[in-house]
Design a protein around this motif. Structure first.
Motif, PDB file in Angstrom:
ATOM      1  N   SER A 262       0.851  -1.201   0.000  1.00  0.00           N
ATOM      2  CA  SER A 262       0.000   0.000   0.000  1.00  0.00           C
ATOM      3  C   SER A 262       0.880   1.242   0.000  1.00  0.00           C
ATOM      4  O   SER A 262       1.950   1.252   0.603  1.00  0.00           O
ATOM      5  CB  SER A 262      -0.975   0.003   1.180  1.00  0.00           C
ATOM      6  N   CYS A 263       0.432   2.261  -0.686  1.00  0.00           N
ATOM      7  CA  CYS A 263       1.256   3.469  -0.835  1.00  0.00           C
ATOM      8  C   CYS A 263       1.164   4.320   0.430  1.00  0.00           C
ATOM      9  O   CYS A 263       0.227   4.183   1.219  1.00  0.00           O
ATOM     10  CB  CYS A 263       0.844   4.248  -2.078  1.00  0.00           C
ATOM     11  N   PRO A 264       2.121   5.215   0.642  1.00  0.00           N
ATOM     12  CA  PRO A 264       2.125   6.002   1.878  1.00  0.00           C
ATOM     13  C   PRO A 264       1.116   7.158   1.873  1.00  0.00           C
ATOM     14  O   PRO A 264       0.987   7.858   2.881  1.00  0.00           O
ATOM     15  CB  PRO A 264       3.557   6.553   1.929  1.00  0.00           C
ATOM     16  N   THR A 265       0.410   7.344   0.772  1.00  0.00           N
ATOM     17  CA  THR A 265      -0.484   8.489   0.491  1.00  0.00           C
ATOM     18  C   THR A 265       0.335   9.771   0.331  1.00  0.00           C
ATOM     19  O   THR A 265       1.450   9.881   0.835  1.00  0.00           O
ATOM     20  CB  THR A 265      -1.584   8.730   1.571  1.00  0.00           C
ATOM     21  N   CYS A 266      -0.242  10.708  -0.412  1.00  0.00           N
ATOM     22  CA  CYS A 266       0.415  12.006  -0.607  1.00  0.00           C
ATOM     23  C   CYS A 266      -0.646  13.013  -1.009  1.00  0.00           C
ATOM     24  O   CYS A 266      -1.836  12.722  -0.930  1.00  0.00           O
ATOM     25  CB  CYS A 266       1.517  11.899  -1.678  1.00  0.00           C
ATOM     26  N   GLY A 267      -0.225  14.170  -1.475  1.00  0.00           N
ATOM     27  CA  GLY A 267      -1.178  15.220  -1.838  1.00  0.00           C
ATOM     28  C   GLY A 267      -2.095  14.833  -2.977  1.00  0.00           C
ATOM     29  O   GLY A 267      -3.105  15.487  -3.222  1.00  0.00           O
ATOM     30  N   ARG A 268      -1.789  13.779  -3.702  1.00  0.00           N
ATOM     31  CA  ARG A 268      -2.673  13.345  -4.808  1.00  0.00           C
ATOM     32  C   ARG A 268      -3.820  12.461  -4.325  1.00  0.00           C
ATOM     33  O   ARG A 268      -4.766  12.221  -5.063  1.00  0.00           O
ATOM     34  CB  ARG A 268      -1.864  12.534  -5.832  1.00  0.00           C
ATOM     35  N   THR A 269      -3.717  11.948  -3.087  1.00  0.00           N
ATOM     36  CA  THR A 269      -4.725  10.994  -2.604  1.00  0.00           C
ATOM     37  C   THR A 269      -6.075  11.687  -2.393  1.00  0.00           C
ATOM     38  O   THR A 269      -6.149  12.676  -1.675  1.00  0.00           O
ATOM     39  CB  THR A 269      -4.270  10.373  -1.268  1.00  0.00           C
ATOM     40  N   GLN A 270      -7.130  11.169  -3.005  1.00  0.00           N
ATOM     41  CA  GLN A 270      -8.457  11.787  -2.902  1.00  0.00           C
ATOM     42  C   GLN A 270      -9.493  10.873  -2.263  1.00  0.00           C
ATOM     43  O   GLN A 270     -10.687  11.175  -2.289  1.00  0.00           O
ATOM     44  CB  GLN A 270      -8.961  12.193  -4.305  1.00  0.00           C
ATOM     45  N   ILE A 295      -2.949  -1.552  -2.569  1.00  0.00           N
ATOM     46  CA  ILE A 295      -3.937  -0.521  -2.229  1.00  0.00           C
ATOM     47  C   ILE A 295      -3.221   0.810  -2.468  1.00  0.00           C
ATOM     48  O   ILE A 295      -2.399   1.241  -1.648  1.00  0.00           O
ATOM     49  CB  ILE A 295      -4.369  -0.626  -0.748  1.00  0.00           C
ATOM     50  N   MET A 296      -3.540   1.463  -3.594  1.00  0.00           N
ATOM     51  CA  MET A 296      -2.781   2.642  -4.005  1.00  0.00           C
ATOM     52  C   MET A 296      -3.693   3.872  -4.065  1.00  0.00           C
ATOM     53  O   MET A 296      -4.878   3.771  -4.369  1.00  0.00           O
ATOM     54  CB  MET A 296      -2.147   2.402  -5.383  1.00  0.00           C
ATOM     55  N   GLY A 297      -3.092   5.015  -3.807  1.00  0.00           N
ATOM     56  CA  GLY A 297      -3.889   6.229  -3.651  1.00  0.00           C
ATOM     57  C   GLY A 297      -4.349   6.887  -4.929  1.00  0.00           C
ATOM     58  O   GLY A 297      -5.327   7.625  -4.921  1.00  0.00           O
ATOM     59  N   CYS A 298      -3.667   6.663  -6.039  1.00  0.00           N
ATOM     60  CA  CYS A 298      -4.089   7.386  -7.242  1.00  0.00           C
ATOM     61  C   CYS A 298      -3.928   6.539  -8.494  1.00  0.00           C
ATOM     62  O   CYS A 298      -3.169   5.586  -8.530  1.00  0.00           O
ATOM     63  CB  CYS A 298      -3.307   8.685  -7.384  1.00  0.00           C
ATOM     64  N   ALA A 299      -4.663   6.953  -9.515  1.00  0.00           N
ATOM     65  CA  ALA A 299      -4.625   6.215 -10.777  1.00  0.00           C
ATOM     66  C   ALA A 299      -3.434   6.640 -11.623  1.00  0.00           C
ATOM     67  O   ALA A 299      -3.084   5.978 -12.591  1.00  0.00           O
ATOM     68  CB  ALA A 299      -5.926   6.456 -11.535  1.00  0.00           C
ATOM     69  N   VAL A 300      -2.807   7.779 -11.260  1.00  0.00           N
ATOM     70  CA  VAL A 300      -1.674   8.268 -12.059  1.00  0.00           C
ATOM     71  C   VAL A 300      -0.477   7.331 -11.882  1.00  0.00           C
ATOM     72  O   VAL A 300       0.091   6.837 -12.845  1.00  0.00           O
ATOM     73  CB  VAL A 300      -1.296   9.711 -11.609  1.00  0.00           C
ATOM     74  N   ASN A 301      -0.136   7.098 -10.617  1.00  0.00           N
ATOM     75  CA  ASN A 301       1.041   6.262 -10.357  1.00  0.00           C
ATOM     76  C   ASN A 301       0.699   4.878  -9.813  1.00  0.00           C
ATOM     77  O   ASN A 301       1.507   3.969  -9.923  1.00  0.00           O
ATOM     78  CB  ASN A 301       1.962   6.955  -9.343  1.00  0.00           C
ATOM     79  N   GLY A 302      -0.472   4.740  -9.177  1.00  0.00           N
ATOM     80  CA  GLY A 302      -0.803   3.509  -8.460  1.00  0.00           C
ATOM     81  C   GLY A 302      -0.594   2.220  -9.226  1.00  0.00           C
ATOM     82  O   GLY A 302       0.282   1.426  -8.886  1.00  0.00           O
ATOM     83  N   PRO A 303      -1.348   1.984 -10.311  1.00  0.00           N
ATOM     84  CA  PRO A 303      -1.232   0.695 -10.990  1.00  0.00           C
ATOM     85  C   PRO A 303       0.189   0.432 -11.500  1.00  0.00           C
ATOM     86  O   PRO A 303       0.687  -0.677 -11.416  1.00  0.00           O
ATOM     87  CB  PRO A 303      -2.227   0.818 -12.156  1.00  0.00           C
ATOM     88  N   GLY A 304       0.823   1.471 -12.001  1.00  0.00           N
ATOM     89  CA  GLY A 304       2.186   1.304 -12.528  1.00  0.00           C
ATOM     90  C   GLY A 304       3.162   0.941 -11.438  1.00  0.00           C
ATOM     91  O   GLY A 304       3.991   0.042 -11.596  1.00  0.00           O
ATOM     92  N   GLU A 305       3.043   1.643 -10.308  1.00  0.00           N
ATOM     93  CA  GLU A 305       3.980   1.381  -9.200  1.00  0.00           C
ATOM     94  C   GLU A 305       3.774  -0.003  -8.602  1.00  0.00           C
ATOM     95  O   GLU A 305       4.673  -0.557  -8.001  1.00  0.00           O
ATOM     96  CB  GLU A 305       3.798   2.435  -8.092  1.00  0.00           C
ATOM     97  N   ALA A 306       2.551  -0.514  -8.738  1.00  0.00           N
ATOM     98  CA  ALA A 306       2.254  -1.814  -8.117  1.00  0.00           C
ATOM     99  C   ALA A 306       2.050  -2.894  -9.176  1.00  0.00           C
ATOM    100  O   ALA A 306       1.230  -3.781  -9.035  1.00  0.00           O
ATOM    101  CB  ALA A 306       1.022  -1.686  -7.237  1.00  0.00           C
TER     102      ALA A 306
HETATM  103  S1  SF4 Z   1       0.377   5.981  -5.413  1.00  0.00           S
HETATM  104 FE1  SF4 Z   1      -0.350   8.045  -5.924  1.00  0.00          FE
HETATM  105  S2  SF4 Z   1      -1.345   8.723  -4.030  1.00  0.00           S
HETATM  106 FE2  SF4 Z   1      -0.060   7.009  -3.455  1.00  0.00          FE
HETATM  107  S3  SF4 Z   1       1.847   7.961  -2.826  1.00  0.00           S
HETATM  108 FE3  SF4 Z   1       2.085   7.368  -4.973  1.00  0.00          FE
HETATM  109  S4  SF4 Z   1       1.530   9.239  -6.098  1.00  0.00           S
HETATM  110 FE4  SF4 Z   1       0.754   9.518  -3.983  1.00  0.00          FE
END
Ligand code: SF4
Length: 348
Positions: A262-270, A295-306
């Protein structure tokens, strides 16, 4: 690579390098209270405990083992200090393992009797030296409580059993200090080929104890050392199993559990990702499948990062996307995300 050891069994659970690493815990009920002890053992088993140890303080506790044993399905080890009669009674009552230090039993004849009974019933013996219980003569000889005094203190017990031609021995040499524990196990691992039960003793409350145990047990496991583990926490024994499983899972040494990324959340998390991740963790706790869930916070980076996750969620605004192997498969409202995720996991 895992250190090669002798192999044998506690009941039907294998111990040693031919078998998977097992997780142990110890009950904190009064062993004389059969019902409470059985209930706790059943809860531990449900959580993933492979072997359980119980303290045997007196005759009533040794007798209770007979009834306890009939009602449980994981192997049980009787933990006995000094009194060889309690050991004999426990063996008679069908225990699967004994935790006793032969050097503390007393006369040679008493040790002989215990070893004879263990041989007859095929009961392995774990000898255990803790940093707080190293014999004075070893502390003086080796200049304090250190890896040498710990290891040679343990070897004294091992030698007693070997002289009686007994080799179903498991050794633990735990300290509450992480470095001392690691150094001691590394030393003894080079000297013998007996299976090792590893852990940090008296590691503390769940928060501190989890960190200390993860570092200590994790380091040893990565060295290939350790055949059974125990996370000793000042708390609910069930937490010991949860932490133990997660240590093994984190090192890819446990097949049947869900890994959560799971991502740490950031300013993009909605979305309320922190709450969602906690609820997902609870919901997935008892699913025994070797899968990775993100469990990722955004669609911009989430799927790619995971990408390495089998399945996951990427948060949007009041909604989220379900993705598989980095590819988006569906959009779902925020309040339905967890439900949909679990449905997908069940279908995997
Ligand atoms: S996945 Fe998106 S919301 Fe979560 S930390 Fe990375 S950029 Fe921020």
């Amino acid at each position: 690579m895992r250190r090669k050891t002798k192999n044998f069994k506690y009941g039907d659970v294998g111990i040693g390098s031919d078998y998977p690493i097992t997780i142990q815990s110890m009950t904190n009920t009064d062993t004389r209270d059969v019902e409470s002890t059985v209930n706790q053992i059943k809860d531990l088993e449900k959580e993933g405990c492979n072997i359980v140890r119980v303290a045997v303080l007196d005759d009533t506790a040794a007798n209770a083992l007979k009834d306890i044993k009939k009602q449980i399905s994981i192997p049980i080890i009787a933990d006995i200090h000094f009194d060889y009669k309690l050991a004999l009674k426990s063996i008679e009552n069908n225990i699967d393992g004994l935790r006793i230090n032969p050097g503390n039993i007393g006369s040679h004849l008493k040790v002989k009797e215990v070893v004879k009974a263990c041989k007859e019933r095929d009961v392995p013996i774990r000898i255990g030296v803790n940093s707080g219980s190293v014999k004075k003569e070893f502390v003086e000889k080796y200049g304090g409580v250190n890896k040498d005094s710990m290891v040679y203190s343990a070897m004294e017990h091992v030698n007693i059993l070997e002289k009686l031609n007994y080799d179903k021995i498991i050794i633990s040499i735990k300290a509450s200090n992480v470095r001392l524990t690691i150094d001691s196990y590394r030393k003894i691992a080079k000297m013998v080929d007996y299976p090792l039960h590893i852990g940090i003793t008296e590691a503390g409350t769940p928060w501190r104890g989890t960190i200390k145990s993860s570092i200590g047990i994790g380091t040893l496991l990565l060295d290939g050392i350790g055949d059974t583990i125990r996370v000793s926490l000042t708390g609910d024994p069930l937490d010991e199993i949860r932490v133990g499983r997660q240590i093994l899972r984190s090192l890819d040494m446990l097949e049947d559990s869900v890994e959560i990324i799971s991502c740490p959340t950031c300013g993009r998390t909605q979305i309320d990702l922190i709450d969602l991740a906690k609820r997902a963790e609870n919901a997935l706790e008892n699913i025994r499948k070797p899968i990775k869930v993100a469990i990722m916070g955004c669609a911009v980076n989430g799927p790619g990062e995971a990408k390495e996750a089998d399945i996951g969620i990427a948060g949007g605004i009041g909604e989220g996307l379900i993705f598989k192997k980095g590819k988006i498969i569906r959009k779902v409202p925020e309040d339905k995300l967890l439900e949909e995720l679990i449905n997908e996991i069940e279908d995997l």
